[in-house]
Motif scaffolding. Structure first.
Motif, mmCIF file in Angstrom:
data_model
loop_
_atom_site.group_PDB
_atom_site.id
_atom_site.type_symbol
_atom_site.label_atom_id
_atom_site.label_comp_id
_atom_site.label_asym_id
_atom_site.label_seq_id
_atom_site.Cartn_x
_atom_site.Cartn_y
_atom_site.Cartn_z
ATOM 1 N N VAL A 276 65.717 -45.258 -16.214
ATOM 2 C CA VAL A 276 66.762 -46.076 -16.850
ATOM 3 C C VAL A 276 66.179 -47.329 -17.503
ATOM 4 C CG1 VAL A 276 68.552 -45.255 -15.287
ATOM 5 C CG2 VAL A 276 67.244 -47.291 -14.686
ATOM 6 N N TRP A 277 64.840 -47.490 -17.452
ATOM 7 C CA TRP A 277 64.226 -48.714 -17.965
ATOM 8 C C TRP A 277 63.312 -48.465 -19.157
ATOM 9 C CZ3 TRP A 277 66.048 -53.161 -16.207
ATOM 10 C CH2 TRP A 277 66.663 -53.190 -14.960
ATOM 11 N N TYR A 278 63.346 -47.282 -19.736
ATOM 12 C CA TYR A 278 62.382 -46.964 -20.790
ATOM 13 C C TYR A 278 62.613 -47.775 -22.056
ATOM 14 C CZ TYR A 278 66.113 -43.962 -22.629
ATOM 15 O OH TYR A 278 67.308 -43.492 -23.106
ATOM 16 N N ALA A 281 62.142 -52.005 -20.438
ATOM 17 C CA ALA A 281 60.791 -52.254 -19.917
ATOM 18 C C ALA A 281 59.979 -50.972 -20.051
ATOM 19 C CB ALA A 281 60.858 -52.709 -18.463
ATOM 20 N N PRO A 282 59.550 -50.616 -21.276
ATOM 21 C CA PRO A 282 58.875 -49.330 -21.491
ATOM 22 C C PRO A 282 57.574 -49.174 -20.725
ATOM 23 C CG PRO A 282 58.709 -50.729 -23.439
ATOM 24 C CD PRO A 282 59.680 -51.391 -22.520
ATOM 25 N N GLN A 283 56.878 -50.292 -20.418
ATOM 26 C CA GLN A 283 55.603 -50.159 -19.707
ATOM 27 C C GLN A 283 55.804 -49.593 -18.308
ATOM 28 O OE1 GLN A 283 57.169 -53.014 -20.008
ATOM 29 N NE2 GLN A 283 57.304 -53.769 -17.911
ATOM 30 N N TYR A 284 56.990 -49.792 -17.733
ATOM 31 C CA TYR A 284 57.276 -49.278 -16.401
ATOM 32 C C TYR A 284 57.292 -47.750 -16.391
ATOM 33 C CZ TYR A 284 59.598 -49.011 -11.837
ATOM 34 O OH TYR A 284 59.907 -48.740 -10.519
ATOM 35 N N LEU A 285 57.646 -47.149 -17.508
ATOM 36 C CA LEU A 285 57.614 -45.688 -17.648
ATOM 37 C C LEU A 285 56.263 -45.196 -18.159
ATOM 38 C CD1 LEU A 285 59.081 -42.910 -17.750
ATOM 39 C CD2 LEU A 285 59.780 -43.503 -20.077
#
Length: 330
Positions: A276-278, A281-285
């Motif tokens: 749900v964070w792409y 906060a894309p770096q989290y994915l």
């Protein structure tokens, strides 16, 4: 008995006995494959990172479980504050959305879990597969039929469904990484047993193996002195290809929520929380997904290189086109 076994077998397999000179030949052949060497270096680096994860996080001054609520914007749902997801001198890769846990610490500790589970599961698969395969090949007709039918049942079982069922009923107090490795190994050894049995049956027909059996050697001595050394090459080759498969299975189980449980980090678990964070906060994915992709790619290329080095008659899949061009020029 002979120190080297050479038999006729399908292309792409080798059942020669590895010795001291064989090890040198293997290394010489592996050095001719730049892709395999790069993959081996990448795998060695990943293993080093996994082994030294506590030291690396100590150098950074963080750990994978401490929350940092002041580093996320609660008004925006927990988006990390600062550029690039909160990257700073204290948090080298930023922080996790909502919790503020350090991403670098969770990534390197996740490598420990993912690689550890994959290697342990592969070890269990190989041990069970070799024992069952050799026992089926050396046993009488009834033993062979019984073990072959059990192997067929194991192969027919859907790995993911069986793993999901077993993981759901085991008490939560059992160490989850150990449990995941055991279940993957216990559910997926059938293919290894089939391969070992097929090679062992071929070796069993050789004159020196038949002579050893007729001279009064027991099954265990025949297996230890004649079969197991000759089975080393195909088993090592197959094991090298099993590791990336098991990494993917562990990630899938964690992604489905039945694998490694929080707060223990794993790449699959990070992907589950990142779905749900792409956008925010894309770096989290991208960090766990990229790490998983590079690890599986490196292990797959290395497995292909090991296969080709152990069996020089099999052309590497990585050099299909270039090999033909060299032969045409020659």
């Amino acid at each position: 008995m002979t120190e080297a076994i050479v038999t006729s077998q399908p292309p792409g397999t080798d059942i020669s006995v590895p010795g001291a000179s064989g090890a040198r030949q293997f290394w010489r052949r592996l050095r001719t494959q730049p892709a395999a060497l790069v993959a081996a270096a990448a795998v060695a680096l990943l293993v080093l990172i996994a082994l030294t994860a506590p030291l690396l996080t100590a150098v950074e001054g963080q750990d994978p479980t401490t929350y940092h609520p002041t580093l996320v914007d609660s008004a925006r749902g927990g988006v990390p504050l600062g550029p690039l997801g909160g990257v700073s001198g204290d948090h080298w890769l930023g922080v996790e959305p909502q919790t503020g846990r350090d991403l670098f610490a969770r990534l390197v500790h996740g490598a420990r879990v993912s690689l550890g589970v994959a290697f342990a599961a592969t070890l269990v698969q190989v041990l069970i597969g070799v024992v069952v395969g050799v026992a089926a090949a050396l046993g009488n007709r009834w033993v062979d039929q019984l073990l072959s039918r059990v192997t067929d049942i194991i192969i027919a079982m859907p790995l993911m469904i069986m793993s999901l069922a077993l993981l759901a009923i085991v008490p939560s107090g059992f160490p989850r990484p150990v449990l995941v490795a055991l279940i993957i190994g216990l559910v997926a050894w059938g293919s290894t047993a089939k391969i070992v049995r097929a090679h062992a049956l071929t070796l069993k027909e050789l004159d020196h193996v038949a002579a050893a059996r007729l001279s009064g050697w027991g099954p265990w001595r025949v297996a230890r002195r004649e079969l197991l050394p000759a089975l080393a090459a195909p088993v090592i080759t197959y094991a090298a290809l099993l590791v990336p498969m098991n990494i993917t299975v562990e990630a899938a189980l964690s992604f489905l929520g039945v694998g490694v449980k929080p707060p223990t980090p794993s790449w699959g678990q990070m992907l589950t929380a990142a779905d749900v964070w792409y956008q925010a906060a894309p770096q989290y994915l991208l960090l766990p997904a990229g790490s998983l992709f590079l690890t599986v790619l490196a292990l797959t290329v290395l497995g292909d290189g090991v296969r080709t080095a152990l069996d020089p008659r099999a052309a590497s899949r990585l050099r299909v086109g270039t090999g033909r061009k060299r032969e045409a020029r020659a």
